[in-house]
Design a protein around this motif. Structure first.
Motif, PDB file in Angstrom:
ATOM      1  N   LEU A 125       0.838  -1.189   0.000  1.00  0.00           N
ATOM      2  CA  LEU A 125       0.000   0.000   0.000  1.00  0.00           C
ATOM      3  C   LEU A 125       0.878   1.245   0.000  1.00  0.00           C
ATOM      4  CD1 LEU A 125      -2.674  -1.003   2.678  1.00  0.00           C
ATOM      5  CD2 LEU A 125      -2.909  -1.084   0.191  1.00  0.00           C
ATOM      6  N   THR A 126       0.425   2.291  -0.664  1.00  0.00           N
ATOM      7  CA  THR A 126       1.182   3.537  -0.690  1.00  0.00           C
ATOM      8  C   THR A 126       0.963   4.293   0.626  1.00  0.00           C
ATOM      9  OG1 THR A 126      -0.629   4.835  -1.650  1.00  0.00           O
ATOM     10  CG2 THR A 126       0.846   3.669  -3.173  1.00  0.00           C
ATOM     11  N   GLU A 127       1.826   5.256   0.884  1.00  0.00           N
ATOM     12  CA  GLU A 127       1.677   6.066   2.092  1.00  0.00           C
ATOM     13  C   GLU A 127       0.348   6.817   2.086  1.00  0.00           C
ATOM     14  OE1 GLU A 127       4.037   9.645   4.485  1.00  0.00           O
ATOM     15  OE2 GLU A 127       5.060   8.489   2.929  1.00  0.00           O
ATOM     16  N   MET A 128      -0.081   7.262   0.900  1.00  0.00           N
ATOM     17  CA  MET A 128      -1.357   7.969   0.793  1.00  0.00           C
ATOM     18  C   MET A 128      -2.518   7.046   1.145  1.00  0.00           C
ATOM     19  SD  MET A 128      -3.001  10.730   0.269  1.00  0.00           S
ATOM     20  CE  MET A 128      -1.718  11.795  -0.438  1.00  0.00           C
ATOM     21  N   GLU A 129      -2.480   5.798   0.686  1.00  0.00           N
ATOM     22  CA  GLU A 129      -3.545   4.842   0.994  1.00  0.00           C
ATOM     23  C   GLU A 129      -3.602   4.561   2.496  1.00  0.00           C
ATOM     24  OE1 GLU A 129      -4.225   1.882  -2.749  1.00  0.00           O
ATOM     25  OE2 GLU A 129      -2.261   1.762  -1.784  1.00  0.00           O
ATOM     26  N   VAL A 130      -2.435   4.386   3.105  1.00  0.00           N
ATOM     27  CA  VAL A 130      -2.394   4.139   4.549  1.00  0.00           C
ATOM     28  C   VAL A 130      -2.936   5.343   5.308  1.00  0.00           C
ATOM     29  CG1 VAL A 130      -0.889   3.696   6.515  1.00  0.00           C
ATOM     30  CG2 VAL A 130      -0.477   2.520   4.353  1.00  0.00           C
TER      31      VAL A 130
END
Length: 268
Positions: free
Chosen positions: A102-107
């Protein structure tokens, strides 16, 4: 094809076990050299210590890396050939990419945990189950602090985060977090102010979880008795590890998404 893959997996496992055994034997030889040397000829401390270091270096330089390489090859072979087939039997449009996560934005969009200044994620799995789309991955979040006394890593989260697309048109935000136990570490889960805290009608549910919502109506509308019962069931199954140690667990229902996070302290 499957038979060949099984043989390859077995060979890689046996190879890693063999190198691991040799590495432990060499470490033991070094320890024995030092202990017996000190008992027989204590005046030759430097010689005995040097001999022990030699065997430890041989283990560290030649065999320990081989153990790691063999285990990495074993994991890659398993994930490349075994997991895709098993996943396709249970999910639709399934895609497994163990080299990304998962990307940092998704997290950040899950609003489950406070982000530190370090984030790693891998073993990304996405697909559909009974018409519900999902994405999930292992996520490790921590904060690296540099001080005059030395560097320190503060753990925020190490586990699995799962994201579901519920296709709901109800605009809300309801967060359910398991109540902290005496684990000796900080709790970095996100929550709302105390004025948004909601007590549910289930005594058992209130003993296990704390609920935060935009309004009390949102909490009672979203958290039906059936859903709360399922959350209790999930907690009873995954709320502690095999050593009976407490795990953080968080749910977040927001708009048309449902997010879930559970600590496991390693690779799922």
């Amino acid at each position: 094809m499957i038979y060949e893959t099984i043989n390859k997996l077995n060979n890689l496992y046996e190879k890693s076990e063999r190198y691991d055994l040799i590495s432990k034997i060499l470490v033991g030889v070094g320890v024995a050299w030092l202990l017996f040397g000190m008992m027989i000829m204590p005046e030759m401390l430097i010689f005995h210590f040097g001999g022990a270091i030699f065997w430890w270096l041989v283990s560290a330089m030649f065999f320990a890396p081989e153990v790691k390489r063999s285990m990495n090859s074993l994991r890659s072979e398993y994930k490349d050939h075994f997991l895709p087939g098993m996943l396709e039997e249970n999910f639709e449009n399934v895609k497994f990419e163990y080299w990304v996560g998962l990307t940092e934005m998704e997290v950040m969009m899950t609003s489950l945990y406070k982000l530190g200044n370090r984030l790693e994620s891998e073993d990304l799995l996405s697909g559909d189950y009974k018409g519900v789309s999902f994405r999930q991955a292992d996520v490790h979040i921590w904060k690296h602090i540099e001080t005059e006394d030395g560097d320190q890593d503060v753990e925020h989260f190490d586990g699995r985060i799962i994201m579901f697309d519920t296709q709901s048109d109800y605009v809300s935000s309801v967060r359910v977090i398991s109540k902290p136990r005496t684990s000796g570490k900080g709790d970095y889960r996100l929550g709302y102010d105390e004025e948004h805290k909601v007590e549910m009608e289930s005594v058992e549910f209130n003993e296990l979880f704390t609920v935060y919502a935009r309004t009390g109506h949102d909490a009672f509308y979203m958290l039906t008795p059936e859903l709360m019962e399922r959350m209790i069931t999930i907690w009873k199954k995954y709320g502690t590890n095999e050593k009976n140690q407490y795990r953080d667990m968080s749910f977040h229902l927001r708009d048309n998404k449902f997010y879930f996070a559970v600590e496991n302290g390693g690779s799922t």
